[in-house]
Enzyme design. Sequence first.
Site, PDB file in Angstrom:
ATOM      1  N   ARG A   1       1.211  -1.079   0.003  1.00 41.38           N
ATOM      2  CA  ARG A   1       0.486   0.195  -0.024  1.00 41.38           C
ATOM      3  C   ARG A   1       1.211   0.857   0.082  1.00 41.38           C
ATOM      4  O   ARG A   1       1.557   1.403   1.430  1.00 41.38           O
ATOM      5  CB  ARG A   1      -0.716   0.058   0.935  1.00 41.38           C
ATOM      6  CG  ARG A   1      -1.481   1.791   0.968  1.00 41.38           C
ATOM      7  CD  ARG A   1      -2.822   1.373   2.956  1.00 41.38           C
ATOM      8  NE  ARG A   1      -3.647   3.221   2.608  1.00 41.38           N
ATOM      9  CZ  ARG A   1      -3.173   3.203   3.734  1.00 41.38           C
ATOM     10  NH1 ARG A   1      -2.764   2.640   4.714  1.00 41.38           N
ATOM     11  NH2 ARG A   1      -3.841   4.183   3.401  1.00 41.38           N
TER      12      ARG A   1
ATOM     13  N   GLU B   1      -7.979   8.572   6.182  1.00 45.20           N
ATOM     14  CA  GLU B   1      -7.456   8.761   7.804  1.00 45.20           C
ATOM     15  C   GLU B   1      -8.346  10.767   7.581  1.00 45.20           C
ATOM     16  O   GLU B   1      -7.933  11.647   7.633  1.00 45.20           O
ATOM     17  CB  GLU B   1      -6.650   8.844   8.568  1.00 45.20           C
ATOM     18  CG  GLU B   1      -6.483   7.626   8.689  1.00 45.20           C
ATOM     19  CD  GLU B   1      -4.809   7.496   9.888  1.00 45.20           C
ATOM     20  OE1 GLU B   1      -5.270   8.715  10.588  1.00 45.20           O
ATOM     21  OE2 GLU B   1      -4.554   6.452   9.929  1.00 45.20           O
TER      22      GLU B   1
ATOM     23  N   GLU C   1      -4.072  -0.480   7.585  1.00 48.10           N
ATOM     24  CA  GLU C   1      -2.857   0.119   8.921  1.00 48.10           C
ATOM     25  C   GLU C   1      -3.344  -0.656   9.613  1.00 48.10           C
ATOM     26  O   GLU C   1      -3.871  -0.799  10.850  1.00 48.10           O
ATOM     27  CB  GLU C   1      -2.607   1.379   8.199  1.00 48.10           C
ATOM     28  CG  GLU C   1      -1.714   2.449   7.755  1.00 48.10           C
ATOM     29  CD  GLU C   1      -1.586   3.737   8.275  1.00 48.10           C
ATOM     30  OE1 GLU C   1      -1.675   4.464   9.282  1.00 48.10           O
ATOM     31  OE2 GLU C   1      -1.694   4.848   6.900  1.00 48.10           O
TER      32      GLU C   1
ATOM     33  N   TYR D   1      -5.069   0.819  15.417  1.00 49.95           N
ATOM     34  CA  TYR D   1      -3.552   1.265  16.697  1.00 49.95           C
ATOM     35  C   TYR D   1      -4.008   1.500  17.848  1.00 49.95           C
ATOM     36  O   TYR D   1      -3.804   1.032  18.791  1.00 49.95           O
ATOM     37  CB  TYR D   1      -2.730   2.706  16.404  1.00 49.95           C
ATOM     38  CG  TYR D   1      -2.324   2.746  14.959  1.00 49.95           C
ATOM     39  CD1 TYR D   1      -1.259   2.302  15.030  1.00 49.95           C
ATOM     40  CD2 TYR D   1      -3.138   3.605  13.739  1.00 49.95           C
ATOM     41  CE1 TYR D   1      -0.232   2.383  13.748  1.00 49.95           C
ATOM     42  CE2 TYR D   1      -2.402   3.822  12.441  1.00 49.95           C
ATOM     43  CZ  TYR D   1      -1.233   3.269  12.362  1.00 49.95           C
ATOM     44  OH  TYR D   1      -0.368   3.119  11.017  1.00 49.95           O
TER      45      TYR D   1
ATOM     46  N   ASN E   1      -7.603   1.145   9.826  1.00 50.06           N
ATOM     47  CA  ASN E   1      -6.225   1.665  10.088  1.00 50.06           C
ATOM     48  C   ASN E   1      -6.064   1.715  11.385  1.00 50.06           C
ATOM     49  O   ASN E   1      -7.277   2.474  12.151  1.00 50.06           O
ATOM     50  CB  ASN E   1      -5.806   3.150   9.848  1.00 50.06           C
ATOM     51  CG  ASN E   1      -5.969   3.531   7.993  1.00 50.06           C
ATOM     52  OD1 ASN E   1      -5.938   2.313   7.340  1.00 50.06           O
ATOM     53  ND2 ASN E   1      -5.296   4.760   8.130  1.00 50.06           N
TER      54      ASN E   1
ATOM     55  N   HIS F   1      -2.810  11.013   0.207  1.00 52.51           N
ATOM     56  CA  HIS F   1      -2.313  10.624   2.081  1.00 52.51           C
ATOM     57  C   HIS F   1      -1.949  11.963   2.334  1.00 52.51           C
ATOM     58  O   HIS F   1      -0.683  12.081   3.317  1.00 52.51           O
ATOM     59  CB  HIS F   1      -1.382   9.438   2.467  1.00 52.51           C
ATOM     60  CG  HIS F   1      -0.888   8.700   3.188  1.00 52.51           C
ATOM     61  ND1 HIS F   1      -1.751   7.598   3.379  1.00 52.51           N
ATOM     62  CD2 HIS F   1      -1.078   9.255   4.454  1.00 52.51           C
ATOM     63  CE1 HIS F   1      -1.443   7.355   4.745  1.00 52.51           C
ATOM     64  NE2 HIS F   1      -1.185   8.457   5.174  1.00 52.51           N
TER      65      HIS F   1
HETATM   66  C1  FCB Z   1      -1.819   6.631  10.576  1.00 53.33           C
HETATM   67  C2  FCB Z   1      -1.690   7.352   8.779  1.00 53.33           C
HETATM   68  C3  FCB Z   1      -0.084   6.944   9.371  1.00 53.33           C
HETATM   69  C4  FCB Z   1       1.288   6.517  10.131  1.00 53.33           C
HETATM   70  C5  FCB Z   1       0.486   6.419  11.487  1.00 53.33           C
HETATM   71  C6  FCB Z   1       1.364   5.948  12.479  1.00 53.33           C
HETATM   72  O1  FCB Z   1      -3.340   8.141  11.334  1.00 53.33           O
HETATM   73  O2  FCB Z   1      -2.205   7.019   8.133  1.00 53.33           O
HETATM   74  O3  FCB Z   1       0.449   7.772   8.043  1.00 53.33           O
HETATM   75  O4  FCB Z   1       1.553   8.388  10.818  1.00 53.33           O
HETATM   76  O5  FCB Z   1      -0.780   7.075  11.341  1.00 53.33           O
END
Ligand code: FCB
Length: 480
Positions: free
Chosen positions: A112, A199, A386, A328, A326, A156
């Site tokens: 990607r 995002e 992500e 986290y 994405n 992006h």
């Molecule tokens: C996300 C972003 C990516 C990177 C990660 C850690 O929010 O999409 O570009 O910075 O965090």
Amino acid sequence: MKNLSRRQFGKAVAATSALVTANLPEFAFAQTQPSPTLRQFPPGFVWGCATAAYQIEGAAAEDGRKPSLWDVFAHTPGKIANGDTGDVADDSYHLYKEDTRLLKDLGAHAYRMSISWSRIFPDGRGQPNAAGLDHYKRVLDELLANGIAPYVTLFHWDLPAALPGGWQSRDTSLAFGDYAAYVARELNGRVQHFITTNEFSCFTDLGYQNGQFAPGLKLPAAQVNQVRHHGILAHGLGVQAIRANAPNAQVGLAENIKIYAPVIEDSANIEAARRATREENAPFLTTLLEGKYPDSYLEREGANAPHVEPGDMKAIGSRLDFVGLNVYTPVYARADGSPRGYALEDYPASYPRMASPWIYLGPESIYWAVRNVCDIWSPPAVYITENGTSADDKLTPQGRIDDVDRVMYLRNHLTHLQRAAAEGYPIKGYFLWSLLDNFEWADGYSKRFGIHYVDYKTQKRTPKLSAEWYRQVIRQNAVV
Ligand code: FCB
């Protein structure tokens, strides 16, 4: 039990489960095959890595590229840690063959990557720049020659600085549609998967509401809502443009939805997490997938609600082939008997975090992200576009980077993703953020997210322990 050693205890448990297994009826075996302890992913599952143009390319003024909002922001004193900029980054613009090699060595199926809009249209619109497009054709050809499928993000965050008003202007959404049409037409055949935007909240709220990201503005609510509307409108026009110009490609987006995990996995709290997901993502994913702003959002925003023109909602609600998530960090939701049906928990001070303080460790988030989205909206396919973490990587004297904390983070996330796959949710692939250390936005180079270490002085790439771990995951199509 007290008198048993740990080892004897283990043996006793094994013997009991063997007994239980022996008494299970036939159908129970069918249901548990293949063994859940193998944590196997479905056949054909796509394993990849992710990056973004401004974070890795460098070559900021090469081959006709003009600045994006991020070039301008990074060159504004005080905005980025240590005054870092993306001028050189990982120099991947020149080293893309080496970076393709890294993917190949991992055995990755897919990559990607994103396209820098101002390489293609240096002024955001108008005359395209052939040299910029040719660069991406070379990058894509290199990937394809190595059997790696490109998943291409069109936006992006690196908005061409020349576009007047940035995302405050509706014209920017229209310009994005034109850019998407051009790129889809030119790259049709080379690219089977397009991602419109990355995002929404980061380039709208962080850029225009709290000023942490480019362009660093702090606007009042009504203007922020309009910026958000222009963001999702751009996405919708992008979907339409891609479908018209690359009819066989799959189209989706990459969204960092707010992820809600139930505090306890019981029906009341699961329902609370589901409600929170729909409500708290109202201006973005909820609206895209429902084709209208939820009434509760419009009521809440009142006079600050966005101005919508005829045709906008039809574009915004364009059908998607996949939803990219994405992932986290989670937020915990709890049923509270209120009319909206949920309360959100604060993190206790002792809650564990990774090297970036915004990453609260909660691997079950990946399962709930997929499950909530699928249970509410039933998209045809979901990718994790992500997932990854920063870590305080140190080179050992022998030149190794033993990032056991990153491996722990990733392994636990994959374990929970495998649960979603095993339960039949349509999860098709996973992109690890990131292939290599890079420019981490306002944190500059101070936060490393790569599974390859980058020495920014020499541009040498060194695989970390996590790269070897990921290679084995891919080879076995299972959590290892
Ligand atoms: C996300 C972003 C990516 C990177 C990660 C850690 O929010 O999409 O570009 O910075 O965090």
